[in-house]
Enzyme design. Structure first.
Site, mmCIF file in Angstrom:
data_model
loop_
_atom_site.group_PDB
_atom_site.id
_atom_site.type_symbol
_atom_site.label_atom_id
_atom_site.label_comp_id
_atom_site.label_asym_id
_atom_site.label_seq_id
_atom_site.Cartn_x
_atom_site.Cartn_y
_atom_site.Cartn_z
ATOM 1 N N SER A 188 -9.088 -0.675 -16.438
ATOM 2 C CA SER A 188 -9.831 0.037 -15.397
ATOM 3 C C SER A 188 -10.530 1.248 -16.008
ATOM 4 O O SER A 188 -9.894 2.186 -16.478
ATOM 5 C CB SER A 188 -8.887 0.491 -14.282
ATOM 6 O OG SER A 188 -9.563 1.445 -13.482
ATOM 7 N N HIS A 218 -12.670 -3.741 -15.555
ATOM 8 C CA HIS A 218 -12.469 -3.478 -14.129
ATOM 9 C C HIS A 218 -13.205 -2.201 -13.717
ATOM 10 O O HIS A 218 -12.971 -1.131 -14.279
ATOM 11 C CB HIS A 218 -10.957 -3.330 -13.891
ATOM 12 C CG HIS A 218 -10.544 -3.217 -12.462
ATOM 13 N ND1 HIS A 218 -10.349 -4.305 -11.638
ATOM 14 C CD2 HIS A 218 -10.260 -2.121 -11.707
ATOM 15 C CE1 HIS A 218 -9.960 -3.892 -10.446
ATOM 16 N NE2 HIS A 218 -9.911 -2.566 -10.445
ATOM 17 N N ASP A 259 -14.074 0.373 -10.599
ATOM 18 C CA ASP A 259 -13.611 0.821 -9.284
ATOM 19 C C ASP A 259 -14.685 1.627 -8.570
ATOM 20 O O ASP A 259 -14.955 2.771 -8.939
ATOM 21 C CB ASP A 259 -12.363 1.695 -9.461
ATOM 22 C CG ASP A 259 -11.162 0.893 -9.927
ATOM 23 O OD1 ASP A 259 -10.747 -0.010 -9.179
ATOM 24 O OD2 ASP A 259 -10.659 1.163 -11.028
ATOM 25 N N MET A 282 -15.799 3.593 -5.286
ATOM 26 C CA MET A 282 -15.178 4.261 -4.128
ATOM 27 C C MET A 282 -16.222 5.060 -3.349
ATOM 28 O O MET A 282 -17.101 5.670 -3.965
ATOM 29 C CB MET A 282 -14.094 5.230 -4.601
ATOM 30 C CG MET A 282 -13.027 4.585 -5.444
ATOM 31 S SD MET A 282 -11.836 5.824 -5.981
ATOM 32 C CE MET A 282 -10.825 4.839 -7.072
ATOM 33 N N HIS A 329 -14.303 -3.935 -8.285
ATOM 34 C CA HIS A 329 -13.379 -3.695 -7.173
ATOM 35 C C HIS A 329 -14.019 -2.681 -6.232
ATOM 36 O O HIS A 329 -14.084 -1.493 -6.545
ATOM 37 C CB HIS A 329 -12.057 -3.174 -7.770
ATOM 38 C CG HIS A 329 -11.031 -2.784 -6.752
ATOM 39 N ND1 HIS A 329 -9.932 -2.012 -7.071
ATOM 40 C CD2 HIS A 329 -10.927 -3.062 -5.420
ATOM 41 C CE1 HIS A 329 -9.196 -1.828 -5.984
ATOM 42 N NE2 HIS A 329 -9.778 -2.446 -4.969
ATOM 43 N N MET A 341 -14.035 -0.423 -3.218
ATOM 44 C CA MET A 341 -13.213 0.270 -2.222
ATOM 45 C C MET A 341 -14.161 1.016 -1.302
ATOM 46 O O MET A 341 -14.246 2.255 -1.321
ATOM 47 C CB MET A 341 -12.235 1.225 -2.937
ATOM 48 C CG MET A 341 -11.080 0.494 -3.577
ATOM 49 S SD MET A 341 -10.289 1.478 -4.855
ATOM 50 C CE MET A 341 -11.315 1.062 -6.239
ATOM 51 N N MET A 371 -3.015 -4.787 -4.478
ATOM 52 C CA MET A 371 -2.890 -3.369 -4.848
ATOM 53 C C MET A 371 -1.409 -3.010 -4.920
ATOM 54 O O MET A 371 -0.659 -3.218 -3.956
ATOM 55 C CB MET A 371 -3.577 -2.473 -3.814
ATOM 56 C CG MET A 371 -5.103 -2.536 -3.809
ATOM 57 S SD MET A 371 -5.875 -2.339 -5.421
ATOM 58 C CE MET A 371 -5.327 -0.692 -5.889
ATOM 59 N N GLY A 423 -3.380 6.555 -12.092
ATOM 60 C CA GLY A 423 -2.189 7.307 -12.475
ATOM 61 C C GLY A 423 -1.115 7.434 -11.416
ATOM 62 O O GLY A 423 -0.279 8.319 -11.499
ATOM 63 N N ASP A 470 -3.154 -4.460 -9.449
ATOM 64 C CA ASP A 470 -3.859 -3.215 -9.798
ATOM 65 C C ASP A 470 -3.086 -2.001 -9.308
ATOM 66 O O ASP A 470 -2.854 -1.847 -8.106
ATOM 67 C CB ASP A 470 -5.243 -3.278 -9.122
ATOM 68 C CG ASP A 470 -6.139 -2.094 -9.442
ATOM 69 O OD1 ASP A 470 -5.761 -1.250 -10.271
ATOM 70 O OD2 ASP A 470 -7.236 -2.044 -8.851
HETATM 71 C C1 DX5 Z 1 -7.000 2.604 -7.844
HETATM 72 C C2 DX5 Z 1 -7.856 1.688 -8.672
HETATM 73 C C3 DX5 Z 1 -7.215 1.255 -9.936
HETATM 74 C C4 DX5 Z 1 -6.843 2.380 -10.865
HETATM 75 C C5 DX5 Z 1 -5.617 1.945 -11.615
HETATM 76 O O1 DX5 Z 1 -7.564 2.759 -6.611
HETATM 77 O O2 DX5 Z 1 -8.183 0.523 -7.959
HETATM 78 O O3 DX5 Z 1 -7.989 0.275 -10.607
HETATM 79 O O4 DX5 Z 1 -7.851 2.748 -11.765
HETATM 80 O O5 DX5 Z 1 -5.154 3.005 -12.367
HETATM 81 P P1 DX5 Z 1 -3.699 3.047 -12.991
HETATM 82 O O6 DX5 Z 1 -3.563 1.830 -13.869
HETATM 83 O O7 DX5 Z 1 -3.713 4.331 -13.761
HETATM 84 O O8 DX5 Z 1 -2.729 3.032 -11.857
HETATM 85 ZN ZN ZN Z 2 -9.109 -1.187 -9.054
#
Ligand code: DX5
Ligand code: ZN
Length: 214
Positions: free
Chosen positions: A6, A31, A33, A35, A64, A66, A135, A143, A173
């Site tokens: 990610s 990946h 993300d 948002m 992904h 969101m 998820m 993190g 994820d």
């Molecule tokens: C969270 C994201 C993830 C995130 C995962 O909303 O969809 O892809 O970057 O991060 P880690 O692996 O640090 O939990």
């Molecule tokens: Zn993600």
């Protein structure tokens, strides 16, 4: 194990360097993300940034979303070079239609479930899906700590996929590291997304290798 790092945990001031690292690694996908500050309480990056990422990345893009109303952006996501478009179950009133739009645009179709959404909600759409993204944290931030109930969900989803003759693969994820990765592998996961575990490691390429070897 298929590994999809990610980029959210990368150094955004050195994106080229970090994407080149992924290019040279054993990761199968990248990946991304997206948002919107509405569906999740954070804003990450959007299409102009993804278009630049597309030029540098040699790995297929695992996008992904969101965001609310993801059906409005199928063509934009396609234009960013996405291989796979993941939409949240919780963001789609007409999920079947969105999935057909994604496939008609020539992308693989994935549906993402928040931690509180049970896998049984996907029973009728599963035969149409290429991937289900579970998820294992509440989406919005990298993190966070792995939600342990995800292991049981992976097992349930695997059974439902077999029951419905679906060809969908299972991606997980959030909070993925070697320890949770082993448990997810044993439960039946096919793809691991990892942000912090990879990018906060002193040797990110090795971290990808270790997940890949699971
Ligand atoms: C969270 C994201 C993830 C995130 C995962 O909303 O969809 O892809 O970057 O991060 P880690 O692996 O640090 O939990
Ligand atoms: Zn993600």
């Amino acid at each position: 194990m298929i590994v999809s790092p990610s980029l959210l945990s990368a150094d955004f001031g050195n994106l080229n360097r970090d994407i080149e690292m992924i290019n040279r690694s054993e990761a199968e996908m990248l990946h991304l993300d997206v948002m919107d500050g509405v569906f999740v309480p954070n804003i990450s990056f959007g299409f102009p940034v993804m278009k630049c990422i597309q030029k540098v990345s040699k790995k297929p893009l695992d996008v992904h979303l969101m965001i609310v109303e993801p059906q409005k952006f199928v063509n934009e996501v396609k234009d960013c070079g996405a291989h796979l478009m993941n939409v949240h179950y919780e963001a789609c009133t007409h999920l079947n239609r969105v999935i057909q739009q994604i496939k008609a645009a020539g992308m693989k179709a994935g549906v993402t479930l928040n931690p509180a959404t049970p896998v049984c909600m996907l029973r009728d759409i599963l035969p149409d899906l290429d991937l289900v993204l579970l998820m294992s944290v509440n989406p919005g931030f990298g993190g966070q700590q792995f939600i342990h109930g995800t292991i049981k969900k992976v097992k349930e989803l695997k059974e439902l996929i077999n029951e419905t003759w679906s060809g969908a693969i299972i991606e997980v994820d959030g909070g993925v590291n070697l320890e949770t990765g082993i448990q997810l592998r044993d439960a039946g996961a096919d793809v691991l997304v990892a942000g912090n575990y990879i990018f906060k490691s002193p040797n990110p390429t090795e971290a990808i290798h270790l997940l890949h070897e699971l």
